[in-house]
Design an enzyme around this catalytic site. Structure first.
Site, PDB file in Angstrom:
ATOM      1  N   HIS A  72       0.835  -1.206   0.000  1.00 21.61           N
ATOM      2  CA  HIS A  72       0.000   0.000   0.000  1.00 21.61           C
ATOM      3  C   HIS A  72       0.864   1.248   0.000  1.00 21.61           C
ATOM      4  O   HIS A  72       1.746   1.402   0.845  1.00 21.61           O
ATOM      5  CB  HIS A  72      -0.895   0.034   1.252  1.00 21.61           C
ATOM      6  CG  HIS A  72      -2.016  -0.947   1.185  1.00 21.61           C
ATOM      7  ND1 HIS A  72      -3.038  -0.968   2.096  1.00 21.61           N
ATOM      8  CD2 HIS A  72      -2.291  -1.923   0.300  1.00 21.61           C
ATOM      9  CE1 HIS A  72      -3.892  -1.935   1.775  1.00 21.61           C
ATOM     10  NE2 HIS A  72      -3.448  -2.527   0.701  1.00 21.61           N
ATOM     11  N   TYR A 195      -9.072   4.893   7.959  1.00 22.23           N
ATOM     12  CA  TYR A 195      -9.173   5.190   9.393  1.00 22.23           C
ATOM     13  C   TYR A 195     -10.213   6.298   9.537  1.00 22.23           C
ATOM     14  O   TYR A 195     -10.051   7.370   8.949  1.00 22.23           O
ATOM     15  CB  TYR A 195      -7.848   5.704   9.954  1.00 22.23           C
ATOM     16  CG  TYR A 195      -6.760   4.655  10.055  1.00 22.23           C
ATOM     17  CD1 TYR A 195      -5.960   4.329   8.966  1.00 22.23           C
ATOM     18  CD2 TYR A 195      -6.525   3.995  11.257  1.00 22.23           C
ATOM     19  CE1 TYR A 195      -4.954   3.379   9.078  1.00 22.23           C
ATOM     20  CE2 TYR A 195      -5.515   3.044  11.375  1.00 22.23           C
ATOM     21  CZ  TYR A 195      -4.741   2.743  10.278  1.00 22.23           C
ATOM     22  OH  TYR A 195      -3.747   1.796  10.384  1.00 22.23           O
ATOM     23  N   PRO A 288      -3.737  -0.900  19.187  1.00 26.46           N
ATOM     24  CA  PRO A 288      -3.590  -1.384  17.807  1.00 26.46           C
ATOM     25  C   PRO A 288      -3.677  -0.311  16.719  1.00 26.46           C
ATOM     26  O   PRO A 288      -3.375  -0.593  15.562  1.00 26.46           O
ATOM     27  CB  PRO A 288      -4.742  -2.384  17.663  1.00 26.46           C
ATOM     28  CG  PRO A 288      -5.746  -1.969  18.686  1.00 26.46           C
ATOM     29  CD  PRO A 288      -4.970  -1.382  19.824  1.00 26.46           C
ATOM     30  N   LYS A 292       1.376  -1.356  15.237  1.00 24.76           N
ATOM     31  CA  LYS A 292       2.818  -1.384  15.466  1.00 24.76           C
ATOM     32  C   LYS A 292       3.312  -2.613  16.236  1.00 24.76           C
ATOM     33  O   LYS A 292       4.524  -2.830  16.338  1.00 24.76           O
ATOM     34  CB  LYS A 292       3.237  -0.120  16.231  1.00 24.76           C
ATOM     35  CG  LYS A 292       3.090   1.159  15.429  1.00 24.76           C
ATOM     36  CD  LYS A 292       3.986   1.117  14.209  1.00 24.76           C
ATOM     37  CE  LYS A 292       3.939   2.403  13.405  1.00 24.76           C
ATOM     38  NZ  LYS A 292       4.563   2.229  12.078  1.00 24.76           N
ATOM     39  N   TYR A 380       4.098   6.133  10.378  1.00 24.07           N
ATOM     40  CA  TYR A 380       3.237   5.031   9.951  1.00 24.07           C
ATOM     41  C   TYR A 380       4.020   3.987   9.145  1.00 24.07           C
ATOM     42  O   TYR A 380       3.858   2.778   9.365  1.00 24.07           O
ATOM     43  CB  TYR A 380       2.082   5.600   9.130  1.00 24.07           C
ATOM     44  CG  TYR A 380       0.961   4.629   8.864  1.00 24.07           C
ATOM     45  CD1 TYR A 380       0.001   4.378   9.830  1.00 24.07           C
ATOM     46  CD2 TYR A 380       0.878   3.953   7.645  1.00 24.07           C
ATOM     47  CE1 TYR A 380      -1.031   3.482   9.594  1.00 24.07           C
ATOM     48  CE2 TYR A 380      -0.149   3.057   7.397  1.00 24.07           C
ATOM     49  CZ  TYR A 380      -1.101   2.828   8.377  1.00 24.07           C
ATOM     50  OH  TYR A 380      -2.116   1.935   8.135  1.00 24.07           O
TER      51      TYR A 380
HETATM   52  C1  PHB Z   1      -5.107  -4.996  10.456  1.00 19.84           C
HETATM   53  O1  PHB Z   1      -5.008  -5.189   9.229  1.00 19.84           O
HETATM   54  O2  PHB Z   1      -5.503  -5.867  11.241  1.00 19.84           O
HETATM   55  C2  PHB Z   1      -4.766  -3.660  11.002  1.00 19.84           C
HETATM   56  C3  PHB Z   1      -4.301  -2.686  10.139  1.00 19.84           C
HETATM   57  C4  PHB Z   1      -4.003  -1.428  10.614  1.00 19.84           C
HETATM   58  C5  PHB Z   1      -4.199  -1.149  11.957  1.00 19.84           C
HETATM   59  C6  PHB Z   1      -4.648  -2.126  12.827  1.00 19.84           C
HETATM   60  C7  PHB Z   1      -4.942  -3.385  12.339  1.00 19.84           C
HETATM   61  O3  PHB Z   1      -3.935   0.102  12.403  1.00 19.84           O
END
Ligand code: PHB
Ligand code: APR
Length: 387
Positions: A72, A195, A288, A292, A380
């Site tokens: 990505h 997000y 989460p 990380k 990130y």
């Molecule tokens: C996930 O794909 O499970 C995932 C991705 C990004 C995050 C948290 C979990 O910030």
């Protein structure tokens, strides 16, 4: 013959450490409490920083990751019905890769078994002894004398607790919310992650493949899953991920897994006592948001593998002595970022709308300023490793 390193726990930290040590010519035994199917089936986050992908690639572990992982170059931030793409690759020259933690674990276990190296599953009553002197690991039906122990046994393991309480400082924040996560047989809402900060609470749309969606919604830490019918979950996702005036991108499909993830920030320091070294979740937990956890575990064991390589090959213990401080530098940077993402995106309102307006102001600043977008993006995709 005495084994050089006893590794407790077959999560990403323990398994990757074992592999890096093997490549360095250091013998290790991995001792895991659960069975193989359980360890391989445990669903966790699934986002790898560029540096984590590079580490796995350099270690010869990434053939399937490069075939099946989804690279990505950006992600989406949503709030107040607005949607803004953060161009991760344009801002940093790096990308992230979606590949489930349990896939990483499967690849590592397959490699260890193919190499014919020791990995004990279903070890009951694991205990560590004489960690300040001549370390020994025992479990029901087995024992191991070693020079060093790596405590890679996660947050609920026994290694951290084996360190005298007065030799550790614990930093702990428990958040007043959690994530309800689902895995659904449906195409992802978008080809990149979304997000969303919404008045009803946070939502995240991520994925495991082109046909498997992983989504999360903010809920209460003691949320009763029985109150969340599939229809209610989909409604919440449509609402929280909505863009004003545009149709929902959320694709519904059979939900094949549901669970609640607690949120905490935790650090135990230092990450060493005598011959015992903590790595990964045994030493720290991040909320989460930003995914990380596995990346930090990988960063820890990169440092630990080099340090043990030196120590076991007579090149001195300077790196081992610096292990905890080196790791904690990064850990606190990542704690800060995970905490910041968490507080910017979750409903924390005390009823007067103050936090909501502060969050909106912060989000507007992030999307409106290239400096702020770059700050988000470089954290990130993963901060550079210490030399
Ligand atoms: C996930 O794909 O499970 C995932 C991705 C990004 C995050 C948290 C979990 O910030
Ligand atoms: N003896 C042996 N093994 C144990 C014991 C014990 N007493 N207690 C726990 N374990 C095992 C667990 O069953 C698990 O397989 O240790 C392993 C720890 O693995 P993880 O919890 O995956 O931790 P880590 O390898 O540090 O990876 C961190 O996991 O929780 C996620 O978000 C986190 O992605 C991050 C990653």
């Amino acid at each position: 013959m005495r084994t050089q390193v006893g590794i407790i726990g077959a999560g990403p930290a323990g398994l990757l450490l074992a592999h890096l040590l093997h490549r360095a010519g250091v013998d290790a035994v991995v001792i895991e409490a659960r069975d193989r199917a359980y360890v391989e089936g445990r669903i966790r986050a699934g986002l790898l920083e560029q540096g984590s992908v590079d580490t796995l690639t350099e270690a010869g572990l990434a053939a399937r990751l490069h075939r099946e992982g989804l690279a990505h170059d950006g992600m989406d931030l949503r709030f107040e019905g607005e949607h803004h793409r953060i161009d991760l690759a344009g801002l940093t020259g790096k990308r992230v890769t979606i590949y489930g933690q349990q896939e990483v674990v499967r690849d590592l276990i397959a490699q260890r078994l193919e190499d014919g190296l020791p990995l004990v599953f279903e070890a009951a009553d694991v205990a560590v002894h004489d960690i300040g002197g001549s370390p020994r690991i025992t479990w029901a039906g087995g024992a191991l004398d070693c020079d060093f122990i790596a405590g890679c046994d996660g947050f609920h393991g026994i290694c951290r607790g084996a360190i005298p309480a007065d030799a550790l400082t614990l930093h702990d924040r428990i958040y007043p919310f959690a994530w309800l996560g689902i895995l659904a047989q449906a195409p992802p809402a978008s080809h990149e992650l979304i997000y969303a900060r919404h008045a009803d609470g946070f939502a995240l749309a991520t994925m495991r493949s082109e046909t498997l969606s992983r989504m999360y919604i903010q809920c209460a830490p003691d949320e009763d899953l029985a109150q969340w019918s599939d229809a209610r979950i989909w409604d919440a996702l449509h609402t929280r991920l909505a863009r004003a005036g545009l149709p929902s991108q959320v694709h519904e499909g059979p939900i094949i897994q549901k669970g609640v993830t607690a949120m905490r920030s935790f650090v135990a320091e230092p990450m060493r006592y005598g011959k015992l070294f903590l790595a990964g979740d045994a030493a720290h937990i991040v909320p989460p948001t930003g995914a990380k956890g596995m990346n930090l575990a990988i960063a820890d064991v990169r440092v630990l593998a080099r340090a043990l390589d030196d120590a076991c090959h007579g090149r001195g213990e300077a790196l081992l002595d610096g292990y905890s401080a080196t790791c904690l530098e990064r850990i606190w940077q990542v704690q800060r970022f995970s905490w910041w993402m968490t507080q910017m995106l979750h409903r924390t309102d005390h009823g007067d709308g103050f936090e909501h307006r502060i969050q909106t102001a912060e989000l507007r600043y992030v999307v409106g300023s290239e400096a702020a977008r770059t700050t988000l993006a470089e954290n990130y995709v993963g901060l550079p490793y210490a030399a």
